[in-house]
Design a protein around this motif. Structure first.
Motif, short mmCIF file in Angstrom:
data_model
loop_
_atom_site.label_atom_id
_atom_site.label_comp_id
_atom_site.label_asym_id
_atom_site.label_seq_id
_atom_site.Cartn_x
_atom_site.Cartn_y
_atom_site.Cartn_z
N LEU A 33 10.19 64.11 -11.77
CA LEU A 33 10.91 65.39 -11.69
C LEU A 33 11.91 65.43 -10.55
O LEU A 33 12.43 66.49 -10.22
CB LEU A 33 9.90 66.54 -11.55
N GLU A 34 12.21 64.26 -9.95
CA GLU A 34 13.17 64.22 -8.85
C GLU A 34 14.58 64.60 -9.29
O GLU A 34 15.33 65.19 -8.53
CB GLU A 34 13.20 62.83 -8.21
N GLU A 35 14.93 64.26 -10.51
CA GLU A 35 16.29 64.50 -10.99
C GLU A 35 16.41 65.81 -11.76
O GLU A 35 17.36 66.00 -12.51
CB GLU A 35 16.73 63.34 -11.88
N PHE A 36 15.47 66.72 -11.57
CA PHE A 36 15.48 67.97 -12.33
C PHE A 36 16.75 68.78 -12.08
O PHE A 36 17.31 69.39 -12.98
CB PHE A 36 14.24 68.80 -11.99
N ALA A 37 17.23 68.79 -10.85
CA ALA A 37 18.42 69.57 -10.51
C ALA A 37 19.68 69.04 -11.19
O ALA A 37 20.60 69.80 -11.47
CB ALA A 37 18.62 69.59 -8.99
N GLU A 38 19.73 67.74 -11.48
CA GLU A 38 20.92 67.15 -12.09
C GLU A 38 20.83 67.07 -13.61
O GLU A 38 21.85 66.93 -14.27
CB GLU A 38 21.15 65.74 -11.55
N ARG A 39 19.63 67.12 -14.15
CA ARG A 39 19.47 66.91 -15.61
C ARG A 39 19.50 68.23 -16.35
O ARG A 39 18.60 69.05 -16.24
CB ARG A 39 18.17 66.17 -15.88
N ALA A 40 20.54 68.40 -17.14
CA ALA A 40 20.70 69.64 -17.91
C ALA A 40 19.69 69.74 -19.05
O ALA A 40 19.29 70.84 -19.43
CB ALA A 40 22.12 69.72 -18.47
N ASP A 41 19.26 68.59 -19.58
CA ASP A 41 18.30 68.65 -20.70
C ASP A 41 16.93 69.15 -20.23
O ASP A 41 16.30 69.95 -20.92
CB ASP A 41 18.18 67.29 -21.37
N MET A 42 16.50 68.74 -19.06
CA MET A 42 15.23 69.24 -18.54
C MET A 42 15.31 70.72 -18.17
O MET A 42 14.38 71.48 -18.38
CB MET A 42 14.79 68.42 -17.32
N GLN A 43 16.45 71.13 -17.64
CA GLN A 43 16.65 72.54 -17.32
C GLN A 43 16.66 73.38 -18.59
O GLN A 43 16.12 74.49 -18.62
CB GLN A 43 17.95 72.73 -16.55
N ALA A 44 17.26 72.86 -19.66
CA ALA A 44 17.29 73.59 -20.93
C ALA A 44 15.88 73.71 -21.52
O ALA A 44 15.52 74.76 -22.08
CB ALA A 44 18.22 72.89 -21.91
N MET A 45 15.08 72.64 -21.41
CA MET A 45 13.70 72.71 -21.90
C MET A 45 12.89 73.73 -21.11
O MET A 45 12.13 74.52 -21.68
CB MET A 45 13.04 71.33 -21.82
N ALA A 46 13.05 73.73 -19.80
CA ALA A 46 12.32 74.68 -18.97
C ALA A 46 12.76 76.12 -19.27
O ALA A 46 11.93 77.03 -19.35
CB ALA A 46 12.54 74.36 -17.49
N THR A 47 14.05 76.31 -19.47
CA THR A 47 14.56 77.64 -19.81
C THR A 47 14.03 78.08 -21.17
O THR A 47 13.62 79.24 -21.34
CB THR A 47 16.09 77.63 -19.81
N GLY A 48 14.04 77.19 -22.13
CA GLY A 48 13.52 77.53 -23.46
C GLY A 48 12.05 77.89 -23.44
O GLY A 48 11.62 78.84 -24.10
N LEU A 49 11.27 77.14 -22.68
CA LEU A 49 9.85 77.46 -22.57
C LEU A 49 9.63 78.79 -21.87
O LEU A 49 8.76 79.57 -22.24
CB LEU A 49 9.12 76.34 -21.82
N GLY A 50 10.43 79.07 -20.86
CA GLY A 50 10.32 80.36 -20.16
C GLY A 50 10.68 81.53 -21.06
O GLY A 50 10.00 82.56 -21.07
N VAL A 51 11.75 81.38 -21.83
CA VAL A 51 12.16 82.44 -22.75
C VAL A 51 11.11 82.64 -23.83
O VAL A 51 10.78 83.78 -24.19
CB VAL A 51 13.54 82.12 -23.36
N ALA A 52 10.56 81.56 -24.36
CA ALA A 52 9.52 81.68 -25.38
C ALA A 52 8.28 82.37 -24.82
O ALA A 52 7.65 83.19 -25.51
CB ALA A 52 9.16 80.29 -25.92
N ALA A 53 7.93 82.07 -23.59
CA ALA A 53 6.77 82.73 -22.97
C ALA A 53 7.02 84.23 -22.77
O ALA A 53 6.15 85.06 -23.03
CB ALA A 53 6.45 82.07 -21.63
N ILE A 54 8.23 84.58 -22.35
CA ILE A 54 8.56 85.99 -22.17
C ILE A 54 8.55 86.73 -23.51
O ILE A 54 8.02 87.83 -23.63
CB ILE A 54 9.92 86.14 -21.46
N LEU A 55 9.12 86.11 -24.54
CA LEU A 55 9.14 86.75 -25.86
C LEU A 55 7.74 86.88 -26.44
O LEU A 55 7.42 87.89 -27.07
CB LEU A 55 10.04 85.95 -26.80
N ALA A 56 6.91 85.88 -26.25
CA ALA A 56 5.53 85.98 -26.76
C ALA A 56 4.75 87.05 -26.01
O ALA A 56 3.89 87.72 -26.59
CB ALA A 56 4.83 84.63 -26.63
N THR A 57 5.05 87.23 -24.73
CA THR A 57 4.38 88.28 -23.96
C THR A 57 4.84 89.67 -24.41
O THR A 57 4.06 90.61 -24.46
CB THR A 57 4.67 88.10 -22.46
#
Length: 89
Positions: A33-57
């Motif tokens: 996870l060292e390159e998390f700040a530079e990798r847009a694909d990992m940021q998009a996955m984290a954002t998608g999981l966060g949005v899905a969690a908020i919507l499910a809540t």
């Protein structure tokens, strides 16, 4: 049924979070996870999981507003939209 859907959503989100972040961390260690700040694909996955969690809540609160009877919709249409009763009858 809504409880079952929410449990299934939570299970699938937990599995996808594990597959996206936990499995690489188990294999490669902290450097996965060292390159998390530079990798847009990992940021998009984290954002998608966060949005899905908020919507499910929020789903139990929104589900009550989505279910309405026919007469309530008729009153809504007559008062807000200006549709006359002749269309419904």
């Amino acid at each position: 049924m809504l409880t079952l859907a929410l449990l299934l959503a939570a299970l699938l989100m937990a599995f996808s979070a594990f597959a996206a972040f936990g499995l690489p961390y188990m294999v490669m260690g902290p450097r996965a996870l060292e390159e998390f700040a530079e990798r847009a694909d990992m940021q998009a996955m984290a954002t998608g999981l966060g949005v899905a969690a908020i919507l499910a809540t929020a789903l139990p609160f929104a589900a009550k507003g989505l279910i309405s009877a026919g007469p309530q919709m008729q009153v809504l249409a007559e008062t807000i939209l200006g549709v006359s009763g002749r269309i419904w009858g």
